[in-house]
Design an enzyme around this catalytic site. Structure first.
Site, PDB file in Angstrom:
ATOM      1  N   CYS A  38       0.936  -1.442  -0.287  1.00 54.33           N
ATOM      2  CA  CYS A  38       0.008  -0.369   0.186  1.00 54.33           C
ATOM      3  C   CYS A  38       0.803   1.315  -0.249  1.00 54.33           C
ATOM      4  O   CYS A  38       1.832   1.361   0.178  1.00 54.33           O
ATOM      5  CB  CYS A  38      -0.798  -0.071   1.245  1.00 54.33           C
ATOM      6  SG  CYS A  38      -1.521  -1.346   1.323  1.00 54.33           S
ATOM      7  N   GLY A  65       0.968  -0.395  -4.778  1.00 53.29           N
ATOM      8  CA  GLY A  65      -0.940  -0.596  -4.248  1.00 53.29           C
ATOM      9  C   GLY A  65      -1.400  -0.851  -5.652  1.00 53.29           C
ATOM     10  O   GLY A  65      -1.873   0.306  -5.389  1.00 53.29           O
ATOM     11  N   ASN A 139       0.036   2.342   5.862  1.00 51.54           N
ATOM     12  CA  ASN A 139       0.605   0.938   4.675  1.00 51.54           C
ATOM     13  C   ASN A 139       1.733   0.281   5.958  1.00 51.54           C
ATOM     14  O   ASN A 139       2.429   0.383   7.182  1.00 51.54           O
ATOM     15  CB  ASN A 139       1.845   1.860   4.381  1.00 51.54           C
ATOM     16  CG  ASN A 139       2.804   1.292   3.450  1.00 51.54           C
ATOM     17  OD1 ASN A 139       3.705   1.959   3.314  1.00 51.54           O
ATOM     18  ND2 ASN A 139       2.704  -0.004   2.586  1.00 51.54           N
ATOM     19  N   GLY A 140       1.529  -1.088   5.511  1.00 57.36           N
ATOM     20  CA  GLY A 140       2.066  -1.525   6.816  1.00 57.36           C
ATOM     21  C   GLY A 140       1.381  -3.420   6.591  1.00 57.36           C
ATOM     22  O   GLY A 140       1.032  -3.755   6.411  1.00 57.36           O
ATOM     23  N   CYS A 270      12.994  -0.896   6.460  1.00 57.54           N
ATOM     24  CA  CYS A 270      12.926  -2.466   4.859  1.00 57.54           C
ATOM     25  C   CYS A 270      13.842  -2.258   3.799  1.00 57.54           C
ATOM     26  O   CYS A 270      13.712  -1.386   3.420  1.00 57.54           O
ATOM     27  CB  CYS A 270      11.443  -2.535   4.507  1.00 57.54           C
ATOM     28  SG  CYS A 270      11.461  -3.165   3.617  1.00 57.54           S
ATOM     29  N   TYR A 276      13.369  -3.026  -4.435  1.00 56.52           N
ATOM     30  CA  TYR A 276      13.089  -2.458  -5.647  1.00 56.52           C
ATOM     31  C   TYR A 276      11.199  -2.001  -5.398  1.00 56.52           C
ATOM     32  O   TYR A 276      10.735  -1.533  -6.554  1.00 56.52           O
ATOM     33  CB  TYR A 276      12.400  -4.419  -5.410  1.00 56.52           C
ATOM     34  CG  TYR A 276      11.063  -4.805  -6.208  1.00 56.52           C
ATOM     35  CD1 TYR A 276      10.779  -4.843  -7.705  1.00 56.52           C
ATOM     36  CD2 TYR A 276       9.747  -4.659  -5.373  1.00 56.52           C
ATOM     37  CE1 TYR A 276       9.780  -5.574  -8.473  1.00 56.52           C
ATOM     38  CE2 TYR A 276       8.343  -5.197  -5.882  1.00 56.52           C
ATOM     39  CZ  TYR A 276       8.633  -5.314  -7.957  1.00 56.52           C
ATOM     40  OH  TYR A 276       7.826  -5.484  -8.337  1.00 56.52           O
ATOM     41  N   SER A 317      12.843  -3.382 -12.866  1.00 55.07           N
ATOM     42  CA  SER A 317      12.882  -2.945 -11.730  1.00 55.07           C
ATOM     43  C   SER A 317      14.448  -3.357 -11.847  1.00 55.07           C
ATOM     44  O   SER A 317      15.421  -3.719 -10.331  1.00 55.07           O
ATOM     45  CB  SER A 317      12.373  -3.803 -11.051  1.00 55.07           C
ATOM     46  OG  SER A 317      12.057  -5.311 -11.055  1.00 55.07           O
ATOM     47  N   ASP A 380      15.821  -7.856  -9.951  1.00 57.15           N
ATOM     48  CA  ASP A 380      15.936  -7.080  -8.322  1.00 57.15           C
ATOM     49  C   ASP A 380      16.190  -8.392  -7.455  1.00 57.15           C
ATOM     50  O   ASP A 380      16.600  -8.382  -6.152  1.00 57.15           O
ATOM     51  CB  ASP A 380      14.918  -5.963  -8.869  1.00 57.15           C
ATOM     52  CG  ASP A 380      13.563  -6.920  -8.813  1.00 57.15           C
ATOM     53  OD1 ASP A 380      12.765  -7.208  -7.219  1.00 57.15           O
ATOM     54  OD2 ASP A 380      13.192  -7.092  -9.505  1.00 57.15           O
ATOM     55  N   CYS A 416       8.106 -12.105   4.986  1.00 57.47           N
ATOM     56  CA  CYS A 416       7.803 -10.920   5.902  1.00 57.47           C
ATOM     57  C   CYS A 416       6.733 -11.171   6.120  1.00 57.47           C
ATOM     58  O   CYS A 416       5.526 -10.975   5.720  1.00 57.47           O
ATOM     59  CB  CYS A 416       7.862 -10.049   4.233  1.00 57.47           C
ATOM     60  SG  CYS A 416       7.327  -8.294   5.223  1.00 57.47           S
ATOM     61  N   CYS A 467      15.664  -3.809   9.007  1.00 59.77           N
ATOM     62  CA  CYS A 467      15.137  -5.176   8.661  1.00 59.77           C
ATOM     63  C   CYS A 467      15.302  -5.201   7.748  1.00 59.77           C
ATOM     64  O   CYS A 467      15.595  -4.912   6.449  1.00 59.77           O
ATOM     65  CB  CYS A 467      13.471  -4.248   8.299  1.00 59.77           C
ATOM     66  SG  CYS A 467      12.751  -6.396   8.110  1.00 59.77           S
ATOM     67  N   CYS A 470      14.104 -11.089   6.400  1.00 62.83           N
ATOM     68  CA  CYS A 470      13.367 -11.729   5.084  1.00 62.83           C
ATOM     69  C   CYS A 470      14.783 -13.116   4.135  1.00 62.83           C
ATOM     70  O   CYS A 470      14.485 -13.668   3.162  1.00 62.83           O
ATOM     71  CB  CYS A 470      12.454 -11.087   3.736  1.00 62.83           C
ATOM     72  SG  CYS A 470      13.393 -10.016   2.937  1.00 62.83           S
TER      73      CYS A 470
END
Ligand code: SF4
Length: 493
Positions: A38, A65, A139-140, A270, A276, A317, A380, A416, A467, A470
């Site tokens: 988002c 999004g 968003n999140g 993140c 990306y 990308s 990517d 994630c 973070c 992943c």
């Protein structure tokens, strides 16, 4: 013709309008890319056409999004929300925007990470109480949604998203100012959240203590803007003021911007935003995303050199990292794959035959460029590997003599929980296969991923401010409740 339906009208103050509820279908069955969770936008600007500013802000954030889009607006006495499934430009037109009048507005474009992709889960969410309305965009992804939902009285929400839970909790105590309620509630909320919300008069914004997702503050001549990315500020003519701090809550009205801290900042932005997710023309923590990606390509070339004739990106990308790889290696850069930018989320229901065309709908090789060449193909990330496998095959069929795959992120081996819809660990190709096994599965002559240290250095941020879960499986916000996942609330019904 667009069909309007009044969905809800409470206290004669707040209403939600719905378009014709068409569902989008993704023509790419291979699900090649990680999906973001988002984009959010908010504006407080008396005298401006705030719904149009929000429209353009969302337009700039469309990459975050593509499932649904919505705008809430208020002229001081009631909140009006319009939302529907589809891209921003498909949901809104001049006549709809013309009905959304006021001095403050928030907007949202969604990719679902909690709750199904249905109209009820589109945002902004809206809650009405005796004290007035509250519209919110998020968003999140929260990781204690199920616990938070237990605090709600039954029937307090219709949707199945973490955002709806947050909205209901913020609106539950109408006797106090909503920023006071938020300052008390947000320390209990775990996970990633960059929020914008509004009541009839005031714009609010908050970011989780880890600041996992970006959120920035901008200035208009006659007001203020909050957005997921700096690129959205540029597009609406706002100047960048600063990032909203992790653990910070902003209140914006005619008295200006007031800040309060609801938690100690423990920044863990993140890392994948650099790889990306964010637009190349966005700046995060003072570092341009495009220049970071080009630098990542240079590092990749140093870490994984190869004799080759041409470096090509997987458009778009992989483009900046391919430029960096070519610069560093001295191998010429070229476009060997043509992307059809118009394929993606569409309202066409694809037939089985069309679906089977798969990747060819999006990418087609330029035979005259690649025939007889030893290629380096830069992308990517690899999620499941289906796309890269198809690309390698396609390039060989078009005459490439060697195909060397280079990836500008380390192997994605862990899911994630903070707002990117990565597959489960079992579906991630790097969750179970070694690099050599992945190379073999793709059919590539060689495969090289950038190292985690190399990628981290390219951001110029210290590792402990990012973070990287992943890639490492070390989650900065512990996953303590096993009731997590996209359908956590639907499962409880
Ligand atoms: S797990 Fe990966 S994608 Fe998710 S927030 Fe952390 S770095 Fe970003």
């Amino acid at each position: 013709m667009r069909r309007f339906e009044q969905r809800q009208c409470l206290n004669r103050l707040d209403c939600v309008l719905k378009g014709d509820g068409r569902l989008g279908h993704d023509l790419d069955p291979q699900d090649r890319a990680p999906k973001d969770a988002c984009g959010v936008f908010g504006v407080w600007a008396p005298g401006e056409d705030v719904s149009k500013l929000t429209y353009y802000g969302l337009y700039a954030l469309q990459h975050r999004g593509q499932e649904s889009a919505g705008i809430a607006v208020s002229e001081g006495s009631r909140i009006l929300v319009y939302k529907d499934m589809g891209l921003v430009a498909q949901v809104f037109d001049e006549s709809i925007l013309g009905t959304l009048r006021g001095h403050l507005s928030i907007g949202h474009c969604r990719y679902s990470t909690t709750g199904s992709s249905v109209w009820e889960n589109a945002q902004p969410t809206l809650s009405s109480t005796d004290g007035g309305g509250l519209a919110l965009a998020h968003n999140g992804n929260l990781i204690n949604t199920a616990q938070l939902a237990e605090r709600l009285t039954s029937g307090a929400m219709r949707a199945t998203t973490d955002t709806e839970v947050l909205t209901a909790l913020l609106a539950q105590d109408a006797s106090r100012p909503v920023d006071d309620v938020a300052a008390e509630l947000l320390p209990e909320v775990k996970g990633a959240y960059s929020l914008v919300w509004m009541n009839e008069t005031t714009l609010f914004a908050a970011r989780d203590p880890q600041g996992i997702r970006p959120l920035v503050l901008g200035r208009l001549e006659r007001g203020w803007v909050v957005a997921s990315e700096t690129a959205a500020l540029d597009i609406v003519g706002a100047s960048f003021i600063r990032e909203i701090e992790p653990g910070e809550l902003l209140t914006i009205d005619e008295r200006g911007v007031r800040s309060r801290r609801f938690a100690v900042a423990e920044p863990k932005g993140c890392l994948f935003e650099y790889v990306y997710l964010a637009r190349p023309d966005t700046t995060i923590a003072g570092r341009g995303v495009q220049s970071t990606r080009v630098e990542v390509g240079r590092v990749l070339a140093r870490e994984h050199p190869v004799d080759a004739d041409l470096v090509i990106p997987t458009p778009e990308s992989g483009t900046p990292a391919a430029i960096g790889y070519a610069e560093q290696s001295g191998i010429p850069y070229g476009q060997g794959l043509v992307k059809n930018s118009y394929v993606g989320r569409t309202f066409i229901q694809p037939s089985q035959t069309i679906r089977q065309l798969g990747i060819r709908l999006k990418l087609n090789p330029l035979r005259e460029v690649i025939e007889g060449k030893r290629l380096v193909v830069v992308d990517d990330s690899i999620v499941r590997g289906n796309t890269q496998r198809a690309i390698v095959k396609m390039l060989r069929e078009a005459g490439a003599t060697e195909v060397h795959v280079r990836i500008s992120s380390p192997p994605v081996a862990w899911p994630c929980f903070y707002g990117i819809d990565f597959a489960t660990r079992a579906e991630l190709i790097a969750g179970s296969l070694s690099v050599e096994e992945i190379r073999s599965s793709l059919g590539a002559d060689s495969l090289g991923y950038i190292s985690l240290d190399g990628l981290t250095r390219a951001t110029t941020l210290p590792a402990d401010r990012l973070c990287r879960a992943c890639f490492t499986g070390e989650y900065p916000i512990p996953i303590e409740d096993d009731r997590v996942g996209k359908f956590v609330l639907e499962a409880q019904r």
